[in-house]
Scaffold this active site. Sequence first.
Site, PDB file in Angstrom:
ATOM      1  N   ASP A  30       0.859  -1.187   0.000  1.00  0.00           N
ATOM      2  CA  ASP A  30       0.000   0.000   0.000  1.00  0.00           C
ATOM      3  C   ASP A  30       0.895   1.236   0.000  1.00  0.00           C
ATOM      4  O   ASP A  30       1.953   1.223   0.651  1.00  0.00           O
ATOM      5  CB  ASP A  30      -0.888   0.001   1.262  1.00  0.00           C
ATOM      6  CG  ASP A  30      -2.141   0.817   1.076  1.00  0.00           C
ATOM      7  OD1 ASP A  30      -3.246   0.234   1.089  1.00  0.00           O
ATOM      8  OD2 ASP A  30      -2.033   2.054   0.899  1.00  0.00           O
ATOM      9  N   GLU A 150     -14.164 -10.160  -6.135  1.00  0.00           N
ATOM     10  CA  GLU A 150     -14.346 -10.714  -4.786  1.00  0.00           C
ATOM     11  C   GLU A 150     -15.799 -10.533  -4.369  1.00  0.00           C
ATOM     12  O   GLU A 150     -16.470  -9.613  -4.816  1.00  0.00           O
ATOM     13  CB  GLU A 150     -13.386 -10.029  -3.802  1.00  0.00           C
ATOM     14  CG  GLU A 150     -13.459  -8.507  -3.777  1.00  0.00           C
ATOM     15  CD  GLU A 150     -14.625  -7.943  -3.023  1.00  0.00           C
ATOM     16  OE1 GLU A 150     -15.102  -8.645  -2.109  1.00  0.00           O
ATOM     17  OE2 GLU A 150     -15.056  -6.825  -3.347  1.00  0.00           O
ATOM     18  N   PHE A 151     -16.251 -11.430  -3.494  1.00  0.00           N
ATOM     19  CA  PHE A 151     -17.636 -11.352  -3.038  1.00  0.00           C
ATOM     20  C   PHE A 151     -17.696 -11.340  -1.508  1.00  0.00           C
ATOM     21  O   PHE A 151     -18.679 -11.748  -0.917  1.00  0.00           O
ATOM     22  CB  PHE A 151     -18.446 -12.531  -3.594  1.00  0.00           C
ATOM     23  CG  PHE A 151     -18.471 -12.563  -5.107  1.00  0.00           C
ATOM     24  CD1 PHE A 151     -19.297 -11.698  -5.811  1.00  0.00           C
ATOM     25  CD2 PHE A 151     -17.651 -13.424  -5.818  1.00  0.00           C
ATOM     26  CE1 PHE A 151     -19.321 -11.704  -7.203  1.00  0.00           C
ATOM     27  CE2 PHE A 151     -17.663 -13.436  -7.210  1.00  0.00           C
ATOM     28  CZ  PHE A 151     -18.494 -12.575  -7.901  1.00  0.00           C
ATOM     29  N   GLU A 154     -18.223  -7.617   4.507  1.00  0.00           N
ATOM     30  CA  GLU A 154     -17.629  -7.090   5.740  1.00  0.00           C
ATOM     31  C   GLU A 154     -18.374  -7.674   6.937  1.00  0.00           C
ATOM     32  O   GLU A 154     -19.574  -7.947   6.864  1.00  0.00           O
ATOM     33  CB  GLU A 154     -17.726  -5.557   5.756  1.00  0.00           C
ATOM     34  CG  GLU A 154     -16.733  -4.911   4.821  1.00  0.00           C
ATOM     35  CD  GLU A 154     -16.822  -3.394   4.858  1.00  0.00           C
ATOM     36  OE1 GLU A 154     -17.093  -2.821   5.926  1.00  0.00           O
ATOM     37  OE2 GLU A 154     -16.633  -2.794   3.795  1.00  0.00           O
ATOM     38  N   LYS A 203     -19.839  -9.239 -11.135  1.00  0.00           N
ATOM     39  CA  LYS A 203     -19.745  -8.530  -9.862  1.00  0.00           C
ATOM     40  C   LYS A 203     -20.773  -7.391  -9.776  1.00  0.00           C
ATOM     41  O   LYS A 203     -21.546  -7.298  -8.813  1.00  0.00           O
ATOM     42  CB  LYS A 203     -18.321  -7.981  -9.678  1.00  0.00           C
ATOM     43  CG  LYS A 203     -18.121  -7.156  -8.422  1.00  0.00           C
ATOM     44  CD  LYS A 203     -18.401  -7.975  -7.166  1.00  0.00           C
ATOM     45  CE  LYS A 203     -18.562  -7.121  -5.939  1.00  0.00           C
ATOM     46  NZ  LYS A 203     -17.359  -6.802  -5.248  1.00  0.00           N
ATOM     47  N   LEU A 249     -33.556 -10.254   2.381  1.00  0.00           N
ATOM     48  CA  LEU A 249     -34.959  -9.840   2.378  1.00  0.00           C
ATOM     49  C   LEU A 249     -35.317  -9.255   3.736  1.00  0.00           C
ATOM     50  O   LEU A 249     -36.451  -9.375   4.186  1.00  0.00           O
ATOM     51  CB  LEU A 249     -35.865 -11.040   2.059  1.00  0.00           C
ATOM     52  CG  LEU A 249     -35.938 -11.479   0.594  1.00  0.00           C
ATOM     53  CD1 LEU A 249     -36.883 -12.653   0.431  1.00  0.00           C
ATOM     54  CD2 LEU A 249     -36.389 -10.331  -0.323  1.00  0.00           C
ATOM     55  N   GLY A 256     -26.456   0.261   2.878  1.00  0.00           N
ATOM     56  CA  GLY A 256     -25.393   1.270   2.859  1.00  0.00           C
ATOM     57  C   GLY A 256     -24.069   0.570   2.656  1.00  0.00           C
ATOM     58  O   GLY A 256     -24.014  -0.533   2.101  1.00  0.00           O
ATOM     59  N   CYS A 259     -19.859  -0.445  -0.784  1.00  0.00           N
ATOM     60  CA  CYS A 259     -20.031  -1.127  -2.076  1.00  0.00           C
ATOM     61  C   CYS A 259     -21.351  -0.871  -2.784  1.00  0.00           C
ATOM     62  O   CYS A 259     -21.362  -0.373  -3.910  1.00  0.00           O
ATOM     63  CB  CYS A 259     -19.835  -2.624  -1.869  1.00  0.00           C
ATOM     64  SG  CYS A 259     -18.226  -2.989  -1.165  1.00  0.00           S
ATOM     65  N   LYS A 319     -23.491  -1.768   9.116  1.00  0.00           N
ATOM     66  CA  LYS A 319     -24.074  -3.072   9.456  1.00  0.00           C
ATOM     67  C   LYS A 319     -23.295  -3.625  10.650  1.00  0.00           C
ATOM     68  O   LYS A 319     -22.255  -3.058  11.023  1.00  0.00           O
ATOM     69  CB  LYS A 319     -24.018  -4.014   8.261  1.00  0.00           C
ATOM     70  CG  LYS A 319     -22.621  -4.426   7.849  1.00  0.00           C
ATOM     71  CD  LYS A 319     -22.736  -5.421   6.733  1.00  0.00           C
ATOM     72  CE  LYS A 319     -21.530  -6.273   6.605  1.00  0.00           C
ATOM     73  NZ  LYS A 319     -21.678  -7.321   5.634  1.00  0.00           N
TER      74      LYS A 319
END
Length: 430
Positions: A30, A150-151, A154, A203, A249, A256, A259, A319
């Site tokens: 980074d 990627e899926f 968090e 994606k 659901l 929010g 992503c 979340k």
Amino acid sequence: MKIAIIGTGHVGLITGVCFAEKGHQVICIDNNKKKISQLKSGRMPIYEPGLAKLVRRHRTKKRISFSDRIRDGIVSSEIIIIAVGTPLAQDGSADLSYIEGVCYEIARYLKEYRVIIEKSTVPVATGERIKKILMKYAPGVDFDMVSNPEFLQEGKAIQTTLFPDRIVIGVENARAETIMRRLYKDFKAPILVTDLASAELIKHASNSFLAMKISYINAVARICELVKADVTKVAHGMGLDKRIGAEFLKAGIGYGGYCFPKDIAAFARFSEQVGYDFDLLQTVRRINETQRDYFIKKIEEELWIVKGKTIGFLGLAFKPQTDDIRESPALEIARKLIELGAKLRTYDPQAMPNAKQVLKKNTKYCRSPYEAARRAHCLVIATDWSEFKQLDFRRIKKLLLHPTIIDGRNMLKPQQMKKLGFVYRSVGRV
Ligand code: UGA
């Protein structure tokens, strides 16, 4: 295999440590020197359950290392993963400038065959653009371009990376496919091999579809309130149909995070640019935005005049199980309540240090949910941390000025709360 990951945000860092867990040799890079020195001293830049422990384990085993120089990764690794941010540009498209910058850097040090993987969420044809830069600025050097979205989610990022539902690999030849299959050989998940463009599209299409499910159930929740039905029961009934599925659901204050909002905007913008008006996505977005106002109206209905009132406010993260407040609906609602003149007494198990940087005026950060409830005119639940379910509500009732709870995440049981003597409001339930 030797892997370099460029970008140590949520995606880069988690992907890196999970590949280390599978036995690969990983270097995480980074350009933020502060972040790298933090990681080198064992401190995590984000809160993610299980992350610190896993990084510690693989640093001890020398399977993961950190550097602020791209050169370190390119020279020694056969696989280079690009995992830098793709924020929202002003025109609603994805801002690819970080990706572009990284490509020039890679080209500078690319001297022999490497697999270049795009993991950041990008619009279709980004892989082609990366290829063009590399061919132009590292002429004659052999490489393969791969899209490998990627899926991870968090809050359960380690689990969703180590045990994904699927692995998507967009390649242009068998050589790259063979290397990618080696990279993922110890993952027990179906591998879908496609062309570059299809992988990129999977994606954006997946994130938009998930957001659509949330907006759909939030719209249904509003109808439920009008006809005195219960949205949790409706969602349960819908979800039992395998074609629909039970996940995503949950009605509430809308989606929010870093992503969904940006990916939906970027996908809509991209569709428009290639000649298709994806107006369904505009509707998904509109329902999501109005859901917050709709929730604030509930608070106003209970308090009448918000100005001068004290509100106990539980949850700030977008979340549970994360300290991430980017595009958090909870934070947005907190801001609006302050604008309306309320004073907040707030509590979040992890997100308060981040929230303190942006939410300062008329906000008291409390040490517990009980302290937040003390002498408040009502209690609002804005993030579904499971610990909020376990609270001693008899104690909460005594602490509040008036026993009113407005639950934006449908965490509590209406009947139970009414039995305890609360005025209880939630979303899509009467
Ligand atoms: C999302 C996707 O779920 C991941 O698959 C993807 O890899 C990731 O974006 C990404 O693009 O990097 P994430 O943003 O971590 O993951 O969070 P989600 O679990 O999808 O939740 C997003 C938002 O929707 C949260 O605000 C959550 O509270 C809300 N949500 C979720 C609901 O309101 N109702 C639901 O039923 C589910």
